[in-house]
Design a protein around this motif. Sequence first.
Motif, PDB file in Angstrom:
ATOM      1  N   ILE A  48      27.311  11.180   6.523  1.00 11.94           N
ATOM      2  CA  ILE A  48      26.093  10.380   6.671  1.00 11.94           C
ATOM      3  C   ILE A  48      24.882  11.160   6.166  1.00 11.94           C
ATOM      4  N   GLU A  49      24.803  12.432   6.539  1.00 19.70           N
ATOM      5  CA  GLU A  49      23.669  13.257   6.113  1.00 19.70           C
ATOM      6  C   GLU A  49      23.610  13.372   4.598  1.00 19.70           C
ATOM      7  N   ALA A  50      24.776  13.547   3.972  1.00 19.78           N
ATOM      8  CA  ALA A  50      24.817  13.690   2.514  1.00 19.78           C
ATOM      9  C   ALA A  50      24.357  12.413   1.820  1.00 19.78           C
ATOM     10  N   VAL A  51      24.816  11.261   2.299  1.00 20.16           N
ATOM     11  CA  VAL A  51      24.405   9.986   1.694  1.00 20.16           C
ATOM     12  C   VAL A  51      22.894   9.812   1.812  1.00 20.16           C
ATOM     13  N   ASN A  52      22.358  10.008   2.996  1.00 21.75           N
ATOM     14  CA  ASN A  52      20.925   9.809   3.192  1.00 21.75           C
ATOM     15  C   ASN A  52      20.095  10.784   2.360  1.00 21.75           C
ATOM     16  N   ASP A  53      20.555  12.041   2.280  1.00 21.26           N
ATOM     17  CA  ASP A  53      19.846  13.024   1.459  1.00 21.26           C
ATOM     18  C   ASP A  53      19.896  12.646  -0.017  1.00 21.26           C
ATOM     19  N   THR A  54      21.056  12.194  -0.486  1.00 21.97           N
ATOM     20  CA  THR A  54      21.203  11.838  -1.900  1.00 21.97           C
ATOM     21  C   THR A  54      20.318  10.660  -2.268  1.00 21.97           C
TER      22      THR A  54
ATOM     23  N   GLN B 282       0.834  -1.196   0.000  1.00 24.40           N
ATOM     24  CA  GLN B 282       0.000   0.000   0.000  1.00 24.40           C
ATOM     25  C   GLN B 282       0.872   1.251   0.000  1.00 24.40           C
ATOM     26  N   ASP B 283       0.215   2.403  -0.218  1.00 25.28           N
ATOM     27  CA  ASP B 283       0.957   3.650  -0.327  1.00 25.28           C
ATOM     28  C   ASP B 283       1.788   3.942   0.921  1.00 25.28           C
ATOM     29  N   HIS B 284       1.245   3.647   2.106  1.00 27.92           N
ATOM     30  CA  HIS B 284       2.004   3.972   3.319  1.00 27.92           C
ATOM     31  C   HIS B 284       3.245   3.086   3.466  1.00 27.92           C
ATOM     32  N   HIS B 285       3.196   1.855   2.909  1.00 24.83           N
ATOM     33  CA  HIS B 285       4.400   1.027   2.902  1.00 24.83           C
ATOM     34  C   HIS B 285       5.459   1.631   1.976  1.00 24.83           C
ATOM     35  N   LEU B 286       5.017   2.083   0.797  1.00 24.26           N
ATOM     36  CA  LEU B 286       5.939   2.669  -0.165  1.00 24.26           C
ATOM     37  C   LEU B 286       6.570   3.946   0.384  1.00 24.26           C
ATOM     38  N   GLN B 287       5.768   4.783   1.018  1.00 30.11           N
ATOM     39  CA  GLN B 287       6.290   6.026   1.584  1.00 30.11           C
ATOM     40  C   GLN B 287       7.295   5.740   2.692  1.00 30.11           C
ATOM     41  N   TRP B 288       6.993   4.764   3.515  1.00 32.46           N
ATOM     42  CA  TRP B 288       7.897   4.404   4.611  1.00 32.46           C
ATOM     43  C   TRP B 288       9.233   3.912   4.074  1.00 32.46           C
ATOM     44  N   MET B 289       9.193   3.010   3.092  1.00 31.77           N
ATOM     45  CA  MET B 289      10.433   2.486   2.527  1.00 31.77           C
ATOM     46  C   MET B 289      11.259   3.584   1.873  1.00 31.77           C
ATOM     47  N   ALA B 290      10.613   4.484   1.149  1.00 32.76           N
ATOM     48  CA  ALA B 290      11.331   5.520   0.408  1.00 32.76           C
ATOM     49  C   ALA B 290      12.010   6.524   1.328  1.00 32.76           C
ATOM     50  N   ARG B 291      11.589   6.605   2.586  1.00 34.52           N
ATOM     51  CA  ARG B 291      12.154   7.574   3.515  1.00 34.52           C
ATOM     52  C   ARG B 291      13.220   6.970   4.436  1.00 34.52           C
ATOM     53  N   LEU B 292      13.516   5.708   4.285  1.00 29.20           N
ATOM     54  CA  LEU B 292      14.505   5.079   5.160  1.00 29.20           C
ATOM     55  C   LEU B 292      15.893   5.647   4.913  1.00 29.20           C
ATOM     56  N   ASP B 293      16.675   5.764   5.983  1.00 31.29           N
ATOM     57  CA  ASP B 293      18.071   6.164   5.851  1.00 31.29           C
ATOM     58  C   ASP B 293      18.900   4.992   5.329  1.00 31.29           C
ATOM     59  N   ALA B 294      20.028   5.327   4.721  1.00 35.66           N
ATOM     60  CA  ALA B 294      20.940   4.306   4.206  1.00 35.66           C
ATOM     61  C   ALA B 294      22.090   4.030   5.158  1.00 35.66           C
ATOM     62  N   VAL B 295      22.492   5.033   5.939  1.00 36.94           N
ATOM     63  CA  VAL B 295      23.645   4.926   6.830  1.00 36.94           C
ATOM     64  C   VAL B 295      23.316   5.640   8.136  1.00 36.94           C
ATOM     65  N   GLU B 296      23.757   5.063   9.254  1.00 34.88           N
ATOM     66  CA  GLU B 296      23.648   5.734  10.548  1.00 34.88           C
ATOM     67  C   GLU B 296      24.850   5.330  11.399  1.00 34.88           C
ATOM     68  N   GLU B 297      25.183   6.157  12.377  1.00 34.49           N
ATOM     69  CA  GLU B 297      26.238   5.845  13.340  1.00 34.49           C
ATOM     70  C   GLU B 297      25.654   5.962  14.738  1.00 34.49           C
ATOM     71  N   VAL B 298      25.787   4.892  15.505  1.00 31.49           N
ATOM     72  CA  VAL B 298      25.236   4.839  16.860  1.00 31.49           C
ATOM     73  C   VAL B 298      26.278   4.207  17.781  1.00 31.49           C
ATOM     74  N   ASP B 299      26.623   4.879  18.844  1.00 26.67           N
ATOM     75  CA  ASP B 299      27.542   4.348  19.858  1.00 26.67           C
ATOM     76  C   ASP B 299      28.850   3.834  19.265  1.00 26.67           C
TER      77      ASP B 299
ATOM     78  N   LEU C 160      15.365   8.845  -5.102  1.00 24.40           N
ATOM     79  CA  LEU C 160      14.061   8.180  -5.143  1.00 24.40           C
ATOM     80  C   LEU C 160      12.941   9.178  -5.439  1.00 24.40           C
ATOM     81  N   THR C 161      13.079  10.403  -4.952  1.00 23.70           N
ATOM     82  CA  THR C 161      12.052  11.420  -5.183  1.00 23.70           C
ATOM     83  C   THR C 161      11.986  11.815  -6.652  1.00 23.70           C
ATOM     84  N   ARG C 162      13.135  11.868  -7.323  1.00 23.71           N
ATOM     85  CA  ARG C 162      13.135  12.223  -8.748  1.00 23.71           C
ATOM     86  C   ARG C 162      12.427  11.171  -9.592  1.00 23.71           C
ATOM     87  N   ASN C 163      12.405   9.948  -9.107  1.00 23.55           N
ATOM     88  CA  ASN C 163      11.614   8.886  -9.738  1.00 23.55           C
ATOM     89  C   ASN C 163      12.061   8.580 -11.164  1.00 23.55           C
TER      90      ASN C 163
END
Length: 352
Positions: free
Chosen positions: A239-245, A203-220, A250-253
């Motif tokens: 990290i911010e640049a990778v996730n934004d890119t 469904q649309d909410h699944h697609l929106q959720w997947m498209a907004r996931l980050d690719a990289v994070e740093e924790v502890d 995906l937004t450009r489609n």
Amino acid sequence: MTQGAGQGPEVERTATLRDFRVPAYVHTAHPGDTAPPADPAYPDDYTPTQRDLPVINRTETVQVPVETAPATPAPQPATGPGPLFVVGDVHGYLDELMAALQAQGLIDASGQWCAGTTRLWFLGDFTDRGPDGIGVIDLVMRLSAEAAAAGGYCKALMGNHELLLLGAKRFGDTPVNSGAGTATFQAAWLLNGGQKTDMDRLQDHHLQWMARLDAVEEVDGYLLVHSDTTAYLDYGDSIEAVNDTVRETLTRNDADECWDLFRKFTKRFSFRDEGGADAVRSLLDTYGGTRIVHGHSPIPYLLGEVGSEDGEEGTGPVVEGPHVYADGLAIAMDGGVTMAGKLLVRQLPLAN
């Protein structure tokens, strides 16, 4: 229906993972199959239009026993953030995921979050190959809300199979430039375990959720990524640049741009062989952290243990826990649940 060996469209045979040994408990074989190549590098025109790893139907595996036990909630610190847990590739195995989360005291017998301020990270690949990928996504989305309400969190990273499912839904059979000819997301999705039941329930909410996931994070001090590849470096020096890119792509489609992103996230084994520790350091030096934690490549493949070579049944891979390698700098979390391994849920730092 899972695409079986030899079925469906034949696509270009470029440098893919077709030459890996197929486990004996997969009822398929390809002449000339060999052990994984020593050099993990891929040429620039690599395209995952062949089956990336064996597609194993549930009836063809050594079944994974799912045991449930009364949950003992994860211990909570008196102050500060809660304990940190990571989850490897799930690939639609919802029952195994529920059992593993309960065994770690993260959910109770009814499947509700019971871990208070605990922090939980999923490393991507929620769908394909297994029977209930949409059920897995629904669970992760629900636990995210429940954990936040309890003072903790449940978050997730973008895996290559999220990109694959997004592409199959958005672009279907639209031809894309694979670097060595043309391909389609739909064909690649089927070849890599796409489940019709997942597509029907998407469904649309699944697609929106997947498209907004980050690719990289740093924790502890842990750099969390899905794929064991240095391809993240192609998308930014932070990290911010990778996730934004990734999100902007995906937004450009654009089908070709999304395909290029998908194929790069599908690369693997960059940390495994000679020079692997240096590859890990290139990511750590750029994005921070002292160790990298990834999914994507099943531990049996990293170890070269992909089943019996003499055809004996019931000799699936044995995975006891995460695999630490690359001079101790990399922690692999894909236990190979799709090949009768384990669905890994572990607390960081790892117990000795």
